[in-house]
Scaffold this active site. Structure first.
Site, PDB file in Angstrom:
ATOM      1  N   HIS A 156       0.488   8.638  -3.216  1.00 11.01           N
ATOM      2  CA  HIS A 156      -0.556   7.791  -3.822  1.00 11.01           C
ATOM      3  C   HIS A 156      -0.119   6.320  -3.888  1.00 11.01           C
ATOM      4  O   HIS A 156      -0.539   5.577  -4.771  1.00 11.01           O
ATOM      5  CB  HIS A 156      -0.923   8.281  -5.230  1.00 11.01           C
ATOM      6  CG  HIS A 156      -1.265   9.721  -5.297  1.00 11.01           C
ATOM      7  ND1 HIS A 156      -2.505  10.219  -4.948  1.00 11.01           N
ATOM      8  CD2 HIS A 156      -0.517  10.803  -5.659  1.00 11.01           C
ATOM      9  CE1 HIS A 156      -2.530  11.529  -5.106  1.00 11.01           C
ATOM     10  NE2 HIS A 156      -1.326  11.912  -5.523  1.00 11.01           N
ATOM     11  N   SER A 277       0.156 -18.963   9.598  1.00 10.51           N
ATOM     12  CA  SER A 277      -1.160 -19.357   9.116  1.00 10.51           C
ATOM     13  C   SER A 277      -1.454 -20.783   9.554  1.00 10.51           C
ATOM     14  O   SER A 277      -0.558 -21.632   9.608  1.00 10.51           O
ATOM     15  CB  SER A 277      -1.203 -19.260   7.584  1.00 10.51           C
ATOM     16  OG  SER A 277      -2.327 -19.939   7.065  1.00 10.51           O
ATOM     17  N   LYS A 283       3.500 -18.784   5.528  1.00 10.09           N
ATOM     18  CA  LYS A 283       3.078 -17.428   5.896  1.00 10.09           C
ATOM     19  C   LYS A 283       3.756 -16.923   7.171  1.00 10.09           C
ATOM     20  O   LYS A 283       4.008 -17.670   8.108  1.00 10.09           O
ATOM     21  CB  LYS A 283       1.557 -17.368   6.108  1.00 10.09           C
ATOM     22  CG  LYS A 283       0.722 -17.598   4.877  1.00 10.09           C
ATOM     23  CD  LYS A 283       0.867 -16.471   3.881  1.00 10.09           C
ATOM     24  CE  LYS A 283       0.277 -15.170   4.383  1.00 10.09           C
ATOM     25  NZ  LYS A 283      -1.155 -15.233   4.673  1.00 10.09           N
ATOM     26  N   GLU A 290      -1.142  -5.087  12.326  1.00 13.94           N
ATOM     27  CA  GLU A 290      -2.549  -5.054  11.904  1.00 13.94           C
ATOM     28  C   GLU A 290      -3.467  -4.759  13.095  1.00 13.94           C
ATOM     29  O   GLU A 290      -4.479  -4.057  12.955  1.00 13.94           O
ATOM     30  CB  GLU A 290      -2.915  -6.377  11.250  1.00 13.94           C
ATOM     31  CG  GLU A 290      -2.228  -6.575   9.897  1.00 13.94           C
ATOM     32  CD  GLU A 290      -2.421  -7.959   9.320  1.00 13.94           C
ATOM     33  OE1 GLU A 290      -2.097  -8.141   8.131  1.00 13.94           O
ATOM     34  OE2 GLU A 290      -2.881  -8.865  10.053  1.00 13.94           O
TER      35      GLU A 290
END
Length: 459
Positions: A156, A277, A283, A290
């Protein structure tokens, strides 16, 4: 040149001609179509439909075509023909003249296209085997280096019980082994030649399909022509296997995205597979992971697509089947590319062992061990579970691990707790006890790594 124009008095509407064409997709089958055409010419020679001289001219011309497309893969796309089969036949006739028109004797595009597609799929499956094996190797190398790297395991998305990074790697190796098993099983059913089945009912010419299948590199020939030309089970099966494989890679990506976050900081991804970024200079984004995660949706989508296309089709061939290739090519290409990218990612990650250990220590992952300790002291598990839960609350309140609670405090919850409890609560002790087959103990993990290494070429 249309392969079916004799029946028609009017030319096709240009809009329909473009709509009906599959050349922009099936041009990828040109090598398979040429290879199968050479094998077919030899079958026609054995049946005395072609002379030795004619067959030799056809084979020479087809090999010339093969060299041409290898030199210029986009050569076919410069044509306005209906499909790759039309292109090969037209180019053959341009080279050898009327002899080339004999090649299609006894053959239909129905058995021709599924033969070509099966040959392409066989080649692609072998490429996938290699890519999966390379990814397995990357997991294996990391597992060997991280047998003692303790980290939290999750349920979880909550820290649950301690594991090791090697144990995490071994879990994905099991998934990849199942992917290989599924591909092997599919390959066995794929390795059956449909050529010689004609449009749907077989051919009236004396074609030895067994010899033809051998010439094509198939293990055997199909048994029913009606089924053979309409069968796309192998497309569904490969789409399904690719979907499962992409789900595995998607879960792997999600794990690493989480591990790479500043909140976890278990790993650092290489600059080679990350981006920045445009507005936030600090970043470092896990773009490759992804993208793998998102591309799984497209592969799964094709599986649904082909199932819906085929579910209502009567026997035998229908034009609907033209829609099988675009998605199949894309799905298997995507899976293979994601396997290659996953390997590159794994080969260049840095593992923050100290941070992994710290997270495992602060996760109260030894709570189950404390409950089991109380059971050994004579309590029922349910009572032990309840008492342990209360002790965890106390540890959380004091912001300390369970093993740092004073014995006097522990005794206020259960007088059966003695000083020996601290030996049960160390992470090393917890791992050591999980020594059942497939467990996380150092002994079992080393044993598993040895087996994977020994059987590496088996899969």
């Amino acid at each position: 040149m249309m392969l079916w124009g004799g029946r028609f008095l009017q030319k096709n509407n240009p809009l329909f001609k473009k709509f009906n064409s599959s050349l922009d997709i099936d041009f990828r089958l040109v090598k398979q179509d040429i290879f199968a055409s050479i094998a077919w010419s030899k079958a026609l020679l054995r049946s005395n439909i072609l002379t030795e001289e004619e067959q030799k001219k056809i084979e020479t011309a087809l090999n010339f075509l093969l060299q041409s497309v290898e030199h210029d893969p986009d050569l076919i796309l410069k044509s306005d023909l209906e499909d790759v089969h039309s292109w090969v036949e037209r180019e053959l006739v341009n080279i050898v003249g009327v002899i080339g028109k004999k090649l299609h004797t006894g053959r239909s595009r129905n058995d021709q296209v599924t033969t070509d597609l099966k040959l392409w799929c066989k080649h692609k499956v072998i490429c996938l085997f290699k890519s999966i094996k390379n990814l397995k190797g990357a997991f294996l190398n990391i597992s060997k280096k991280n047998v003692n790297t303790i980290m939290p395991g999750y349920t979880h998305l909550q820290r649950a019980q301690p594991i090791t990074f090697a144990f995490w790697c071994l879990a994905y190796i099991e998934m990849l082994n199942r992917d290989i098993d599924r591909l092997k099983d599919a390959y066995r059913r794929l390795d059956i030649s449909p050529l010689g089945c004609g449009a749907l009912s077989g051919t009236s010419w004396n074609i030895n399909r067994k010899v033809l299948a051998k010439d094509l590199g198939f293990a055997s020939e199909t048994k029913n022509s009606l089924d053979s030309v309409s069968d796309r089970d192998y497309v569904i099966e490969l789409a399904s296997i690719a979907s499962i494989g992409m789900i595995h890679l998607s879960r792997f990506s999600e794990d690493l995205i989480f591990f790479n976050s500043l909140e976890s900081n278990f790993i650092t991804l290489s600059d080679e597979v990350t981006s920045g970024s445009s507005i936030m200079p600090q970043k470092k984004n896990p773009d490759a992971l992804e993208l793998i995660r998102s591309k799984s949706g497209r592969v799964i989508g094709f599986l649904m697509n082909i199932l819906v296309v085929l579910k209502g089709l009567p026997l035998s061939y229908n034009k609907d089947m033209q829609e099988d290739k675009r998605g199949l090519f894309d799905s298997l290409d995507t899976w293979n590319n994601c396997l290659l990218m996953s390997t590159l990612i794994l080969e260049n990650i840095d593992i923050n062992c100290s941070r992994c250990l710290e997270a495992a220590q602060k996760s109260y992952a030894n709570a189950t061990e404390l409950a089991d300790y109380l059971v050994q002291k004579g309590l029922a598990f349910r009572d032990a579970h309840h008492i342990t839960g209360r002790i965890v609350l106390r540890a959380i309140k004091e912001n300390v691990p369970l093993e740092n609670l004073n014995l006097n405090i522990l005794k206020t919850y259960c007088n059966n707790i003695d000083n020996d409890v601290y030996g049960y609560l160390t992470l090393e002790s917890i791992l050591k006890k999980r020594n059942s087959k497939g467990g996380v103990s150092f002994q079992q993990v080393k044993y598993a790594i040895e087996n994977v290494t020994k059987d590496f070429d088996k899969y």
